[in-house]
Structure formats: C-alpha cells, structure tokens
Design a protein around this motif. Structure first.
Motif, PDB file in Angstrom:
ATOM      1  N   LYS A 177       0.817  -1.183   0.025  1.00 32.68           N
ATOM      2  CA  LYS A 177      -0.110   0.047  -0.070  1.00 32.68           C
ATOM      3  C   LYS A 177       0.913   1.246   0.118  1.00 32.68           C
ATOM      4  N   ARG A 178       1.904   1.018   0.928  1.00 31.19           N
ATOM      5  CA  ARG A 178       2.928   2.453   1.011  1.00 31.19           C
ATOM      6  C   ARG A 178       3.441   2.712  -0.488  1.00 31.19           C
ATOM      7  N   ILE A 179       4.045   1.666  -1.114  1.00 30.10           N
ATOM      8  CA  ILE A 179       4.779   1.847  -2.285  1.00 30.10           C
ATOM      9  C   ILE A 179       3.502   2.161  -3.389  1.00 30.10           C
ATOM     10  N   LYS A 180       2.497   1.757  -3.487  1.00 27.65           N
ATOM     11  CA  LYS A 180       1.535   2.192  -4.429  1.00 27.65           C
ATOM     12  C   LYS A 180       0.994   3.680  -4.300  1.00 27.65           C
ATOM     13  N   ASP A 181       1.184   4.158  -3.044  1.00 23.31           N
ATOM     14  CA  ASP A 181       0.807   5.596  -2.687  1.00 23.31           C
ATOM     15  C   ASP A 181       1.833   6.390  -2.997  1.00 23.31           C
ATOM     16  N   ARG A 182       3.297   6.118  -3.142  1.00 22.64           N
ATOM     17  CA  ARG A 182       4.266   6.709  -3.837  1.00 22.64           C
ATOM     18  C   ARG A 182       4.404   6.679  -5.067  1.00 22.64           C
ATOM     19  N   LEU A 183       4.300   5.673  -5.722  1.00 17.62           N
ATOM     20  CA  LEU A 183       4.045   5.704  -7.097  1.00 17.62           C
ATOM     21  C   LEU A 183       2.775   6.228  -7.655  1.00 17.62           C
ATOM     22  N   VAL A 184       1.823   6.774  -7.001  1.00 20.88           N
ATOM     23  CA  VAL A 184       0.672   7.586  -7.242  1.00 20.88           C
ATOM     24  C   VAL A 184       1.070   8.955  -7.851  1.00 20.88           C
ATOM     25  N   LYS A 185       2.116   9.353  -6.633  1.00 17.81           N
ATOM     26  CA  LYS A 185       2.722  10.744  -6.730  1.00 17.81           C
ATOM     27  C   LYS A 185       3.769  10.665  -8.051  1.00 17.81           C
ATOM     28  N   VAL A 186       4.531   9.775  -8.355  1.00 15.95           N
ATOM     29  CA  VAL A 186       5.225   9.726  -9.477  1.00 15.95           C
ATOM     30  C   VAL A 186       4.620   9.769 -10.644  1.00 15.95           C
ATOM     31  N   LYS A 187       3.422   8.986 -10.689  1.00 19.72           N
ATOM     32  CA  LYS A 187       2.619   9.154 -11.987  1.00 19.72           C
ATOM     33  C   LYS A 187       2.112  10.416 -12.186  1.00 19.72           C
ATOM     34  N   ARG A 188       1.695  11.075 -10.907  1.00 17.20           N
ATOM     35  CA  ARG A 188       1.040  12.527 -11.044  1.00 17.20           C
ATOM     36  C   ARG A 188       2.218  13.467 -11.709  1.00 17.20           C
ATOM     37  N   GLN A 189       3.500  13.412 -11.129  1.00 15.23           N
ATOM     38  CA  GLN A 189       4.628  14.114 -11.718  1.00 15.23           C
ATOM     39  C   GLN A 189       4.808  13.993 -13.274  1.00 15.23           C
ATOM     40  N   ARG A 190       4.608  12.634 -13.660  1.00 16.29           N
ATOM     41  CA  ARG A 190       4.906  12.171 -15.178  1.00 16.29           C
ATOM     42  C   ARG A 190       3.826  12.900 -15.782  1.00 16.29           C
ATOM     43  N   ASN A 191       2.572  12.976 -15.480  1.00 18.05           N
ATOM     44  CA  ASN A 191       1.562  13.455 -15.945  1.00 18.05           C
ATOM     45  C   ASN A 191       1.782  14.887 -16.208  1.00 18.05           C
ATOM     46  N   THR A 192       2.137  15.548 -15.210  1.00 14.42           N
ATOM     47  CA  THR A 192       2.636  17.127 -15.345  1.00 14.42           C
ATOM     48  C   THR A 192       3.625  17.263 -16.500  1.00 14.42           C
TER      49      THR A 192
END
Length: 398
Positions: A177-192
């Motif tokens: 769950k923690r890793i998925k949460d961190r990857l969500v942030k990474v994906k958000r940065q990539r989308n930006t």
C-alpha cells in the motif's frame, strides 16, 4: 537455505535449469533464453534438463521420478540452485525444495531479481519492489517453519492467536500500500511533465521491443546519448527521454527508450511498471525494434504486441525497425531496406538497419520526418492507427 537474491548478490552460483514441455507452442527446448536470464542475473548454468508432461503435477510440478532425476543431476554437476523456466505455485516450490534439498525458484523470481539489480531511478526501484512484494505475498504458504508460530497477549501485535504468517502477510500488504501511494505521486509528476510536452506541441516517439533487440543502441545512435547498452537481457530498465532533431521535418521530436519485453513477463511487473510504460501508451508513434537476426523474431514480436495490448498501447501507430542487419546471413539479407510487414492483420511500414554500424539510419530518419510532417496540425492529418501510415506511404516509405 539460500534464496535466489542471496545467491545473485555473490559470485556466480552453479545452477541447474529445468524446463517442462506441456505441448504449448514455442517451447524453448534448449532453454536458451532461461540461460541468458540466469547469466544476466549472475548465475552460472552448469546443466539443463527438459521433460514432457500433459499437465503439471499438483505437488511437485514434474512428478516424483523426475524430481529424483533433478536431484541426482544437481549433485552430479555441483549445482546449488535449481531454476524452472515456468512459474511454480508456492506449494510446488516448497515441496520441490524439500524433495531436492536445494533452493528452487522459477522464471518469475529470476526476472524480478534481475530487475532489482538493474533499476537505477527512484521510480524504477519502487516499481520493482512493488512487484517483488506482490510476488512474495503469494509465497506465504507455510514455506518457512517460523510462519507456523503464533503470537498474542498483552503488549504484542496481532492479537491473541494470530499466526506469524498472518503478521507477515499484513506487513507485506502494508508495504504494498505504501509503495502504491508513492507511485501515485510519481505518476502525477509524469502526467505534469507530459502536459508540459503537449503544450509545447511535441511529437512523442517511444522505442519498444523484445529485450536485447538493440533499442538502447539505436537510441544512442539517433540522439548521440550515452544510455547504457549491452548484449544482455534487460540492460535498460529506466525510461530515458531525449530530443531528436529531424532535418527534413525541420523540428525536434521527443524520443524515449523504454524497458524491453520478454516471454512470460510477470504480470505483476507489467502492473508495477505502468508508470514507465505509460510513455508507450501516450506516444504518437512506437518504434518497434526487432532483432532481425533472431530466428524466433515472429514469436518475440507477438510477445511485444501482447504486452502492448495489456497496457493499452496496441492502438498506437507503429514503425517496425528490423535491427542487426549486420548480423544477417547473406541468404537472409533483405532485397530492399524498406517495405511493409503484416502485424495482426495490418500492413505496417518496416525499415531494415544496423544501429551498431549505422547502415540504414538515414532511411529511418527520413521515414520519421515524413510521418512527423504528416502529423503536423497544419496538415490536419493526425495519425490514428497503423493503416494511416500505410496510406501515407503506400510504396513502403520510399
């Protein structure tokens, strides 16, 4: 008993490779690819064993007689590890280890460990760790005796009578769950970053293909980059993006080198690498790099198409790049370096070249320039699928 990760971190360990033919197409009777995977991971294949079965044995995968043969062969060659070319269930893995007396692992874990060794970026490490934790969560089936203990009582976690296996599973689930949460942030940065590229009207090209097809070598040749390239499986794991100037088109495009695909790529890795593979999904064009010198290239292309479908990139138009022209025998040398090749019933433009020697690179640049110019907003000819490329270049991009 040593685990695969412990063995991979030390000097090359003598390893016995095992493959089981269940009558499925494209069985690797020589275990060539598994051997390359083992060597890429730091193992030393000392013997190979293949056998045929109609179906996997529920307990030992290969049956007790063949398990005895594996044990004898491992002892004969001094193997300290056994690696199967297929995925094993947790129970089969545990039973085989008890029967053979050696660590037994499968193709899935081997690929995970190689990814773990090669990942360099923060995002890549997160993705590998997620896939590894998801894999381990399925292995908690009393494989280790300490998992049978119970804990509970005042001041102890888990409540009365909670078994160690339940504690470990809960810890792994929390970690996932923690890793998925961190990857969500990474994906958000990539989308930006992706939105910024879109605002600059950048044409995005992604290199895809079977592992060791020469994607990174081609990437370096096109953009004069220094991305790591080697004659080994999964030499590149982290996505690298550079600007490629196309003189004929009079503009630059964004070129990304992505992770290579492979047969039976663990589904957990496909899921975990969604953020990285998103580069391919959002591309305007895929350069599908194929090892033309490999006799099994049609099967490798099919595996790439399979993964592209899984990540939703199968509708992105493609330009086929048949690489390693310098390694082709005279009888297999193409009559022309540009033509059409059918992929899933669709005729797709193809260019032959050698990223190593540079032959054919000018043809690729010219083809890319034509595609980019056709896709410019002023021309109002947005490319929707590979058929559009064929219509634009009916003569094979000549």
């Amino acid at each position: 008993m040593l685990t695969l990760s412990e063995i991979l971190s030390n000097k090359p360990a003598p390893t016995l490779l095992v493959g089981v033919d269940f009558g499925l197409p494209h069985f690797d009777a020589d275990l060539h690819e598994l051997g390359l995977l083992a060597e890429s991971g730091g193992l030393q294949p000392v013997a190979r064993l293949t056998c045929k079965r109609k179906a996997p044995d529920p307990a030992l995968f290969v049956g007790s007689g063949k398990a005895d043969e594996i044990k004898a062969l491992a002892m004969m060659h001094g193997a300290v590890e056994v690696v199967f070319d297929q995925s094993l269930s947790p129970a089969q893995q545990r039973n085989l280890e008890r029967h053979i007396g050696l660590p037994v692992n499968d193709r899935t874990l081997l690929i995970l460990e190689i990814f773990g060794q090669r990942a360099r970026s923060h995002e890549g490490k997160l993705q590998v760790e997620l896939a590894r934790q998801q894999y381990l969560s399925t292995r908690l089936v009393r494989r280790w005796s300490h998992l049978e203990r119970q804990s509970g009582g005042i001041g102890m976690r888990g409540g009365p009578g909670e078994t160690q296996i339940e504690l470990d599973r809960r810890m792994i689930n929390d970690s996932i769950k923690r890793i998925k949460d961190r990857l969500v942030k990474v994906k958000r940065q990539r989308n930006t970053q992706r939105r910024q590229r879109e605002r600059r009207d950048t044409f995005n090209i992604s290199l895809v293909g079977y592992t060791n097809a020469g994607k990174s070598t081609l990437f370096n040749a096109l953009v004069k980059a220094r991305a790591f390239a080697a004659d080994q499986l999964f030499a590149t794991l982290d996505t690298t993006t550079r600007q490629l100037y196309l003189g004929e088109a009079g503009r630059s495009v964004s070129l990304s080198d992505t992770v290579g695909f492979i047969r039976d790529l663990p589904h957990g890795l496909v899921e975990a690498f969604q953020a990285t593979l998103q580069e391919a999904t959002d591309a305007d064009l895929l350069l599908h790099v194929v090892d033309a010198a490999n006799p099994n290239f049609p099967e490798q292309m099919a595996e790439v198409q399979k993964v592209l479908t899984e990540i939703g990139a199968d509708a992105v138009p493609q330009l086929l790049v048949f690489n390693k022209l310098d390694a082709l025998d005279a009888e297999r040398y193409p009559l022309q370096l540009q033509d059409q090749y059918e992929v899933d019933g669709v005729s797709v433009p193809r260019v032959f070249l050698s990223a190593k020697s540079g032959k054919g690179l000018d043809l690729l640049r010219s083809a890319l320039s034509g595609i980019v110019m056709a896709a410019l907003p002023s021309v109002e000819a947005k490319i929707a699928d590979p058929r559009d490329l064929t219509r634009e270049y009916p003569g094979g991009l000549n």
